[in-house]
Scaffold this motif. Structure first.
Motif, PDB file in Angstrom:
ATOM      1  N   GLY A   1       0.788  -1.225   0.000  1.00 58.86           N
ATOM      2  CA  GLY A   1       0.000   0.000   0.000  1.00 58.86           C
ATOM      3  C   GLY A   1       0.818   1.272   0.000  1.00 58.86           C
ATOM      4  N   GLY A   2       2.121   1.151   0.175  1.00 58.07           N
ATOM      5  CA  GLY A   2       2.978   2.334   0.246  1.00 58.07           C
ATOM      6  C   GLY A   2       2.943   3.184  -0.998  1.00 58.07           C
ATOM      7  N   ASP A   3       2.761   2.543  -2.141  1.00 61.48           N
ATOM      8  CA  ASP A   3       2.743   3.290  -3.402  1.00 61.48           C
ATOM      9  C   ASP A   3       1.537   4.222  -3.525  1.00 61.48           C
ATOM     10  OD1 ASP A   3       1.106   1.008  -3.560  1.00 61.48           O
ATOM     11  OD2 ASP A   3       1.329   0.860  -5.731  1.00 61.48           O
ATOM     12  N   ILE A   4       0.523   4.002  -2.671  1.00 61.78           N
ATOM     13  CA  ILE A   4      -0.654   4.882  -2.687  1.00 61.78           C
ATOM     14  C   ILE A   4      -0.816   5.595  -1.333  1.00 61.78           C
ATOM     15  CG2 ILE A   4      -1.888   3.707  -4.539  1.00 61.78           C
ATOM     16  CD1 ILE A   4      -3.540   2.235  -2.416  1.00 61.78           C
TER      17      ILE A   4
ATOM     18  N   PHE B   1      -0.120   2.355   4.822  1.00 63.78           N
ATOM     19  CA  PHE B   1       0.887   1.790   5.709  1.00 63.78           C
ATOM     20  C   PHE B   1       0.903   0.265   5.680  1.00 63.78           C
ATOM     21  CE2 PHE B   1      -0.562   5.786   7.569  1.00 63.78           C
ATOM     22  CZ  PHE B   1       0.633   6.449   7.764  1.00 63.78           C
ATOM     23  N   GLU B   2       2.057  -0.271   6.044  1.00 64.38           N
ATOM     24  CA  GLU B   2       2.228  -1.701   6.313  1.00 64.38           C
ATOM     25  C   GLU B   2       2.676  -1.811   7.761  1.00 64.38           C
ATOM     26  OE1 GLU B   2       4.540  -4.127   3.484  1.00 64.38           O
ATOM     27  OE2 GLU B   2       5.675  -4.783   5.241  1.00 64.38           O
ATOM     28  N   MET B   3       2.208  -2.842   8.450  1.00 67.19           N
ATOM     29  CA  MET B   3       2.485  -2.967   9.877  1.00 67.19           C
ATOM     30  C   MET B   3       2.781  -4.414  10.212  1.00 67.19           C
ATOM     31  SD  MET B   3      -0.236  -1.790  12.689  1.00 67.19           S
ATOM     32  CE  MET B   3       0.100  -1.736  14.408  1.00 67.19           C
ATOM     33  N   ALA B   4       3.710  -4.619  11.152  1.00 65.16           N
ATOM     34  CA  ALA B   4       4.029  -5.960  11.635  1.00 65.16           C
ATOM     35  C   ALA B   4       4.014  -5.956  13.151  1.00 65.16           C
ATOM     36  CB  ALA B   4       5.401  -6.405  11.130  1.00 65.16           C
ATOM     37  N   VAL B   5       3.545  -7.061  13.727  1.00 63.83           N
ATOM     38  CA  VAL B   5       3.630  -7.279  15.164  1.00 63.83           C
ATOM     39  C   VAL B   5       4.994  -7.911  15.430  1.00 63.83           C
ATOM     40  CG1 VAL B   5       2.623  -8.457  17.156  1.00 63.83           C
ATOM     41  CG2 VAL B   5       1.138  -7.643  15.300  1.00 63.83           C
ATOM     42  N   MET B   6       5.700  -7.388  16.436  1.00 62.57           N
ATOM     43  CA  MET B   6       7.056  -7.863  16.692  1.00 62.57           C
ATOM     44  C   MET B   6       7.271  -8.134  18.179  1.00 62.57           C
ATOM     45  SD  MET B   6       9.122  -5.291  14.160  1.00 62.57           S
ATOM     46  CE  MET B   6      10.655  -6.162  14.366  1.00 62.57           C
TER      47      MET B   6
ATOM     48  N   GLY C   1      -1.173  -5.011   5.555  1.00 64.10           N
ATOM     49  CA  GLY C   1      -0.900  -4.015   4.530  1.00 64.10           C
ATOM     50  C   GLY C   1      -2.118  -3.204   4.168  1.00 64.10           C
ATOM     51  N   HIS C   2      -1.882  -2.163   3.390  1.00 60.89           N
ATOM     52  CA  HIS C   2      -2.925  -1.281   2.864  1.00 60.89           C
ATOM     53  C   HIS C   2      -3.759  -0.672   3.995  1.00 60.89           C
ATOM     54  CE1 HIS C   2      -1.871  -3.984  -0.466  1.00 60.89           C
ATOM     55  NE2 HIS C   2      -1.959  -2.866  -1.171  1.00 60.89           N
ATOM     56  N   LEU C   3      -3.078  -0.181   5.039  1.00 59.79           N
ATOM     57  CA  LEU C   3      -3.749   0.380   6.203  1.00 59.79           C
ATOM     58  C   LEU C   3      -3.739   1.904   6.148  1.00 59.79           C
ATOM     59  CD1 LEU C   3      -1.957  -1.769   8.946  1.00 59.79           C
ATOM     60  CD2 LEU C   3      -4.144  -2.269   7.812  1.00 59.79           C
TER      61      LEU C   3
ATOM     62  N   GLU D   1      -4.431   5.486   8.524  1.00 62.40           N
ATOM     63  CA  GLU D   1      -4.007   5.825   9.878  1.00 62.40           C
ATOM     64  C   GLU D   1      -4.974   5.266  10.924  1.00 62.40           C
ATOM     65  OE1 GLU D   1      -2.814   9.684  12.570  1.00 62.40           O
ATOM     66  OE2 GLU D   1      -2.493   9.772  10.404  1.00 62.40           O
ATOM     67  N   GLU D   2      -6.268   5.302  10.639  1.00 56.92           N
ATOM     68  CA  GLU D   2      -7.264   4.759  11.565  1.00 56.92           C
ATOM     69  C   GLU D   2      -7.059   3.256  11.782  1.00 56.92           C
ATOM     70  OE1 GLU D   2     -12.009   4.157  11.357  1.00 56.92           O
ATOM     71  OE2 GLU D   2     -11.322   6.223  11.088  1.00 56.92           O
ATOM     72  N   ASP D   3      -6.770   2.522  10.699  1.00 53.58           N
ATOM     73  CA  ASP D   3      -6.489   1.089  10.813  1.00 53.58           C
ATOM     74  C   ASP D   3      -5.260   0.847  11.686  1.00 53.58           C
ATOM     75  OD1 ASP D   3      -8.556   0.368   8.977  1.00 53.58           O
ATOM     76  OD2 ASP D   3      -7.170   0.605   7.286  1.00 53.58           O
ATOM     77  N   VAL D   4      -4.214   1.634  11.464  1.00 56.50           N
ATOM     78  CA  VAL D   4      -2.984   1.479  12.240  1.00 56.50           C
ATOM     79  C   VAL D   4      -3.274   1.683  13.722  1.00 56.50           C
ATOM     80  CG1 VAL D   4      -0.706   2.461  12.717  1.00 56.50           C
ATOM     81  CG2 VAL D   4      -1.424   2.087  10.352  1.00 56.50           C
ATOM     82  N   LEU D   5      -3.988   2.738  14.064  1.00 58.00           N
ATOM     83  CA  LEU D   5      -4.285   3.013  15.466  1.00 58.00           C
ATOM     84  C   LEU D   5      -5.142   1.908  16.081  1.00 58.00           C
ATOM     85  CD1 LEU D   5      -4.853   6.865  15.256  1.00 58.00           C
ATOM     86  CD2 LEU D   5      -2.855   5.656  16.151  1.00 58.00           C
TER      87      LEU D   5
END
Length: 95
Positions: free
Chosen positions: A47-50, A53-58, A75-77, A79-83
């Motif tokens: 999703g970065g090209d648009i 965000f991409e996110m990983a649990v670590m 992927g393809h998140l 800001e609301e999805d990330v939070l």
């Protein structure tokens, strides 16, 4: 590409954001339960090209593939999805 920024006031209580790898446009979020989140946005991330965000649990700087949050990277998140996912990671039992 615009840098990834998440203000501490938008993070779950006790979570701390810090800069990660600059070439990946990465932010790492450390949680009191021992988990971390890696949030990236670059031309090769999902999703970065648009502008998404991409996110990983670590844990211990390694991606964890067996949590109730996800069994892969997210992927393809927006800001609301990330939070939302940050809150889910925050709610995980201590590891």
């Amino acid at each position: 590409m615009t840098p990834v920024v998440f203000e501490d006031q938008t993070l779950p209580k006790g979570a701390v954001a810090r800069k990660g790898h600059p070439q990946l446009n990465q932010v790492l979020v450390d949680f009191t339960n021992g988990y971390q989140a890696s949030i990236v946005r670059h031309e090769f991330s999902y999703g970065g090209d648009i502008g998404l965000f991409e996110m990983a649990v670590m844990h211990n700087n390694q991606i964890v593939y067996n949590t109730p949050v996800t069994n892969d990277v997210l992927g393809h998140l927006d800001e609301e999805d990330v939070l939302r996912h940050l809150n889910e990671i925050h709610a995980l039992p201590a590891r």
